[in-house]
Design a protein around this motif. Structure first.
Motif, PDB file in Angstrom:
ATOM      1  N   ARG A   1       0.823  -1.207   0.000  1.00  0.00           N
ATOM      2  CA  ARG A   1       0.000   0.000   0.000  1.00  0.00           C
ATOM      3  C   ARG A   1       0.862   1.264   0.000  1.00  0.00           C
ATOM      4  N   ARG A   2       0.349   2.296  -0.641  1.00  0.00           N
ATOM      5  CA  ARG A   2       0.955   3.620  -0.638  1.00  0.00           C
ATOM      6  C   ARG A   2      -0.005   4.615   0.015  1.00  0.00           C
ATOM      7  N   ASN A   3       0.560   5.627   0.663  1.00  0.00           N
ATOM      8  CA  ASN A   3      -0.256   6.735   1.162  1.00  0.00           C
ATOM      9  C   ASN A   3      -0.541   7.687   0.011  1.00  0.00           C
ATOM     10  N   VAL A   4      -1.818   7.948  -0.239  1.00  0.00           N
ATOM     11  CA  VAL A   4      -2.229   8.791  -1.361  1.00  0.00           C
ATOM     12  C   VAL A   4      -3.079   9.944  -0.841  1.00  0.00           C
ATOM     13  N   LEU A   5      -2.878  11.119  -1.445  1.00  0.00           N
ATOM     14  CA  LEU A   5      -3.614  12.325  -1.077  1.00  0.00           C
ATOM     15  C   LEU A   5      -4.872  12.451  -1.927  1.00  0.00           C
ATOM     16  N   TYR A   6      -6.009  12.661  -1.263  1.00  0.00           N
ATOM     17  CA  TYR A   6      -7.309  12.829  -1.923  1.00  0.00           C
ATOM     18  C   TYR A   6      -7.959  14.118  -1.426  1.00  0.00           C
ATOM     19  N   THR A   7      -8.948  14.591  -2.165  1.00  0.00           N
ATOM     20  CA  THR A   7      -9.845  15.628  -1.651  1.00  0.00           C
ATOM     21  C   THR A   7     -11.288  15.198  -1.860  1.00  0.00           C
ATOM     22  N   LEU A   8     -12.163  15.740  -0.995  1.00  0.00           N
ATOM     23  CA  LEU A   8     -13.600  15.509  -1.090  1.00  0.00           C
ATOM     24  C   LEU A   8     -14.307  16.841  -0.874  1.00  0.00           C
ATOM     25  N   PRO A   9     -15.456  17.053  -1.518  1.00  0.00           N
ATOM     26  CA  PRO A   9     -16.225  18.278  -1.258  1.00  0.00           C
ATOM     27  C   PRO A   9     -16.883  18.216   0.115  1.00  0.00           C
ATOM     28  N   LEU A  10     -17.065  19.390   0.730  1.00  0.00           N
ATOM     29  CA  LEU A  10     -17.792  19.515   1.992  1.00  0.00           C
ATOM     30  C   LEU A  10     -19.084  20.280   1.741  1.00  0.00           C
ATOM     31  N   ASP A  11     -20.191  19.795   2.318  1.00  0.00           N
ATOM     32  CA  ASP A  11     -21.444  20.525   2.167  1.00  0.00           C
ATOM     33  C   ASP A  11     -21.552  21.608   3.241  1.00  0.00           C
ATOM     34  N   ALA A  12     -22.671  22.310   3.276  1.00  0.00           N
ATOM     35  CA  ALA A  12     -22.841  23.439   4.193  1.00  0.00           C
ATOM     36  C   ALA A  12     -22.773  23.016   5.651  1.00  0.00           C
ATOM     37  N   ALA A  13     -23.096  21.757   5.928  1.00  0.00           N
ATOM     38  CA  ALA A  13     -23.059  21.255   7.304  1.00  0.00           C
ATOM     39  C   ALA A  13     -21.699  20.672   7.665  1.00  0.00           C
ATOM     40  N   GLY A  14     -20.742  20.746   6.733  1.00  0.00           N
ATOM     41  CA  GLY A  14     -19.413  20.223   6.999  1.00  0.00           C
ATOM     42  C   GLY A  14     -19.289  18.734   6.784  1.00  0.00           C
ATOM     43  N   LYS A  15     -20.231  18.129   6.061  1.00  0.00           N
ATOM     44  CA  LYS A  15     -20.201  16.694   5.787  1.00  0.00           C
ATOM     45  C   LYS A  15     -19.501  16.446   4.456  1.00  0.00           C
ATOM     46  N   ALA A  16     -18.579  15.469   4.442  1.00  0.00           N
ATOM     47  CA  ALA A  16     -17.817  15.175   3.231  1.00  0.00           C
ATOM     48  C   ALA A  16     -18.593  14.272   2.292  1.00  0.00           C
ATOM     49  N   GLY A  17     -18.306  14.420   1.002  1.00  0.00           N
ATOM     50  CA  GLY A  17     -18.897  13.548   0.006  1.00  0.00           C
ATOM     51  C   GLY A  17     -18.327  12.144   0.079  1.00  0.00           C
ATOM     52  N   LYS A  18     -18.852  11.262  -0.749  1.00  0.00           N
ATOM     53  CA  LYS A  18     -18.478   9.846  -0.699  1.00  0.00           C
ATOM     54  C   LYS A  18     -17.400   9.471  -1.711  1.00  0.00           C
ATOM     55  N   ASP A  19     -17.157  10.331  -2.700  1.00  0.00           N
ATOM     56  CA  ASP A  19     -16.267   9.963  -3.800  1.00  0.00           C
ATOM     57  C   ASP A  19     -15.020  10.845  -3.800  1.00  0.00           C
ATOM     58  N   PRO A  20     -13.947  10.399  -3.144  1.00  0.00           N
ATOM     59  CA  PRO A  20     -12.723  11.198  -3.101  1.00  0.00           C
ATOM     60  C   PRO A  20     -12.029  11.249  -4.457  1.00  0.00           C
ATOM     61  N   VAL A  21     -11.357  12.361  -4.710  1.00  0.00           N
ATOM     62  CA  VAL A  21     -10.587  12.556  -5.936  1.00  0.00           C
ATOM     63  C   VAL A  21      -9.108  12.430  -5.596  1.00  0.00           C
ATOM     64  N   SER A  22      -8.406  11.564  -6.305  1.00  0.00           N
ATOM     65  CA  SER A  22      -6.982  11.362  -6.048  1.00  0.00           C
ATOM     66  C   SER A  22      -6.170  12.518  -6.621  1.00  0.00           C
ATOM     67  N   LEU A  23      -5.270  13.065  -5.794  1.00  0.00           N
ATOM     68  CA  LEU A  23      -4.376  14.124  -6.250  1.00  0.00           C
ATOM     69  C   LEU A  23      -2.962  13.621  -6.511  1.00  0.00           C
ATOM     70  N   SER A  24      -2.529  12.609  -5.758  1.00  0.00           N
ATOM     71  CA  SER A  24      -1.142  12.146  -5.879  1.00  0.00           C
ATOM     72  C   SER A  24      -1.027  10.708  -6.363  1.00  0.00           C
ATOM     73  N   GLY A  25      -2.146  10.054  -6.646  1.00  0.00           N
ATOM     74  CA  GLY A  25      -2.131   8.624  -6.944  1.00  0.00           C
ATOM     75  C   GLY A  25      -1.378   8.234  -8.196  1.00  0.00           C
ATOM     76  N   THR A  26      -1.151   9.176  -9.113  1.00  0.00           N
ATOM     77  CA  THR A  26      -0.394   8.845 -10.323  1.00  0.00           C
ATOM     78  C   THR A  26       1.107   8.781 -10.059  1.00  0.00           C
ATOM     79  N   LEU A  27       1.534   9.227  -8.884  1.00  0.00           N
ATOM     80  CA  LEU A  27       2.955   9.263  -8.537  1.00  0.00           C
ATOM     81  C   LEU A  27       3.295   8.100  -7.615  1.00  0.00           C
ATOM     82  N   ASP A  28       4.413   7.445  -7.874  1.00  0.00           N
ATOM     83  CA  ASP A  28       4.830   6.289  -7.082  1.00  0.00           C
ATOM     84  C   ASP A  28       5.575   6.762  -5.837  1.00  0.00           C
TER      85      ASP A  28
END
Length: 688
Positions: free
Chosen positions: A192-219
């Protein structure tokens, strides 16, 4: 009424303790002390949230919870915010200051939680199939960055979760490797590798379910293993960009220190762009200026050298132009923060036996010391307010508030008094820094500490403590593993020297140990102990034991062969016995290769010059050998070699092994056993 009774009860307990007969600090005191950390100021600088780590001896583990202080109050009083069997850590304020985000495994796995700042129950922000290792919230409050351990060839988190579960259930335990790292620090590589993701936050501060990978293309790992944290990535002030540090090394990872900074849209959708490809050494800890026009980061200059000086670099975001700030200030920065007006940055660094906080003018590079004696372990700054976690050799870290125009001559205002009641009857050993002429006639610094109950005209046996690293410092700080006050509490004087190779005395002094492990440092230790004995007549240097871990443990083996009449006993924790074996079995190969001038097969002479194994025939001093069996930095074979050499020659010796500890002994019960075994060894040889 209940709160009033609690306050009265606490006051009575403190008064009772204060009236008790004075005593020295004990091992049990050290293990049970509460520990403060992670101060985080609210956006308006009116409140500070922080962590307090307590110890549950029955469960044999620590527990960390969130506390808060209202700095506007005439007499600020700490208020506990969370209370749970699961810890709460890494607090971060929302952009508006109405909530505090934190990490906790109270739901069964590590997730991000959100606590209303003015009261109420915490709610879960993330609900991911994998545990969250670290996080940051966008300055705009609309997105959250998280790091997760995943299999990079998996299309989604569910795939990584399924594969991880299957690995745990598989009855066949063998693992095939085709490159390093095979294992790192105390953990075997499971793919396993540690990968950086982001998720949107709604007005109540709740995160979405589908994270977007920011660093996953890098080994590479974001955050880095084994000790990386959220300081390795940051949002831009407008929340549109993320900059992160990663080592993309592939098959050279085990001998590379080439971390680079990458820029990527916070919402993903574009490949990461390397901002520091011009530097083959270490770049890390990016932070944008408050106006977003400048990116600051720390950078080393020499590839392959983990103890090179960390410079502060400022990059103009629009043009990409870079400049080193305070180039002539010969100190290596540990951490830093921008001031709110963007005109200066605050940074902490080792400095002649202290670990001080400094202000660096962003335009001129002028450096101003903000604190004096002691160790600034952590800090935060907002508006004109700065809060620090500050410790000394006489006490663990407490929170303090610095005045707006702070200087090293001013005393900061105390905010916490952790352990005051628990240690009310404890008298700490008095300490003093001294200097002497060491190797090459250079000025070398050290500290001495008296026993807690020292009397004029009396001499006391000496615990001679040697720090590890080797590029480190044994100065005016507080430790929960190697603490001189424990020895002072047991009736011992202590001496500890910042020999050639130590940090905080300029980079040339730090560099001077590489390729010379058994040379100048040993000379400094000999001269330092002699100088201390001459200056402080209460030191019985003829009745002394030497103790050290890691490089300090190496030095214990070196002392056995090269200073064999210097001490009545030795304590060697996780020390190097054979440099050749170390070269081929440690995990971070860049370290041994830099320190010994290349690989073993290219430069065997560099390793053998100061190899303790060649001087075993000179050994005669009784030695206690200690080893954590999960220590992959200095593997167990080194301790077994040391113990075998002692036993085969009939030298009095003992071996203490911790099957469940790494390079450090961290579990409370093990720490207590470690200390009592060590003190018992000293008592046996110095208090006859």
């Amino acid at each position: 009424m209940t709160l009033r009774l609690l306050v009265i009860g606490a006051a009575l307990a403190a008064a009772t303790s204060a009236n008790a007969a004075p005593r020295g600090l004990t091992v049990e005191d050290l293990a049970s002390m509460d520990r403060v950390g992670s101060p985080s100021l609210s956006p308006d600088a009116a409140r500070v949230v922080y962590t307090v780590r307590s110890t549950n001896m029955d469960k044999n583990r620590g527990n960390t919870q969130l506390w808060m202080i209202d700095l506007r109050a005439p007499r600020p009083v700490p208020q506990q915010l969370t209370s749970h069997d699961a810890s709460a850590a890494d607090p971060e304020w929302s952009a508006s200051g109405d909530a505090i985000y934190f990490l906790s495994s109270r739901s069964g796995s590590s997730q991000v939680w959100r606590l209303p700042a003015h009261g109420g129950e915490a709610s879960r922000v993330t609900d991911l199939p994998l545990g969250v290792d670290s996080f940051r919230v966008s300055p705009k409050g609309d997105r959250i960055a998280v790091t997760l351990a995943v299999f990079r060839d998996c299309a989604d988190l569910a795939c990584s979760k399924k594969r991880g579960d299957e690995q745990e259930k598989n009855k066949a335990t063998g693992k095939v490797y085709d490159q390093l790292f095979v294992r790192h620090w105390d953990t075997w590589n499971d793919g396993r590798r540690n990968v950086l993701y982001t998720l949107p936050l709604d007005a109540a501060g709740k995160a979405g379910k589908d994270p977007v990978s920011l660093s996953g293309t890098l080994d590479g790992d974001v955050t880095s293993k084994p000790f990386g944290d959220r300081g390795e990535y940051t949002f831009s002030p407008d929340g549109q960009r993320v900059v992160f540090a990663v080592r993309v090394a592939g098959r050279t990872e085990a001998w590379s220190t080439n971390f680079d900074l990458y820029d990527v849209p916070a919402a993903g959708g574009a490949a990461p762009r390397n901002l520091t490809s011009d530097n083959p050494a270490w770049d890390t800890k990016p932070q944008f200026s408050p106006d977003g026009k400048t990116l600051a980061y720390l950078a080393m200059k020499r590839p392959g050298f983990e103890a090179d000086r960390f410079h502060l670099v400022l990059q103009d975001v629009a043009s990409g132009r870079k400049r080193v700030l305070a180039e002539g200030w010969d100190r290596s920065i540990a951490d830093y923060r921008w001031r709110a007006d963007g005109r200066a940055l605050l940074a902490n660094a080792d400095d002649v036996g202290q670990h001080r906080l400094f202000a660096l003018d962003a335009a001129s590079g002028k450096v101003t010391a903000l604190t004096g004696q002691g160790y600034v372990a952590d800090f935060d700054t907002r508006r004109d307010t700065t809060v620090i976690a500050h410790a000394t050799l006489s006490g663990g870290a407490q929170l303090y508030k610095l005045p707006a125009n702070a200087s090293s001559e001013q005393k900061p205002a105390p905010l916490t008094t952790l352990n005051a009641a628990r240690l009310a009857d404890v008298r700490m050993g008095q300490y003093e820094q001294f200097s002497f002429k060491g190797a090459n006639g250079d000025t070398v610094y050290g500290h001495v500490m008296k026993p807690w109950n020292a009397q004029p005209g009396q001499k006391y046996p000496v615990a001679f403590l040697v720090h590890g690293g080797p590029q480190g410092s044994f100065g005016n700080s507080w430790s929960y593993r190697w603490n001189p006050q424990v020895y002072a509490g047991a009736g011992y004087a202590t001496v500890f020297i910042d020999f050639h190779g130590s940090t905080g005395y300029g980079q040339a002094f730090t560099d001077s140990i590489s390729g010379d492990w058994g040379g100048k440092p040993l000379e400094d230790l000999k001269k330092g102990l002699a100088a201390a004995g001459e200056k402080f007549p209460w030191l019985d240097t003829a009745n002394a034991c030497a103790l050290g871990a890691s490089y300090g443990g190496y030095m214990m083996n070196w002392i056995e062969g090269k200073w064999s009449d210097g001490f009545k006993c030795i304590v060697n924790h996780d020390g190097v016995f054979d440099q050749r074996g170390m070269a081929y079995s440690t995990e971070e190969l860049w370290f041994t290769e830099w320190e010994n001038g290349g690989t073993y097969y290219d430069n065997p002479e560099g390793y053998e010059k100061f190899n303790p194994v060649h001087h075993v025939k000179n050994w005669k001093t009784p030695m206690l050998v200690i080893q954590g069996d999960l220590d992959f930095r200095i593997p167990t074979a080194q301790a077994l070699g040391t113990f075998s050499a002692l036993q085969r020659q009939g030298i009095k010796s003992k071996l203490l092994v911790f099957p469940d500890e790494n390079h450090w002994v961290l579990k409370p019960a093990n720490s207590i056993l470690w200390h009592h075994t060590v003190l018992g060894w000293l008592d046996e040889h110095l208090k006859k």
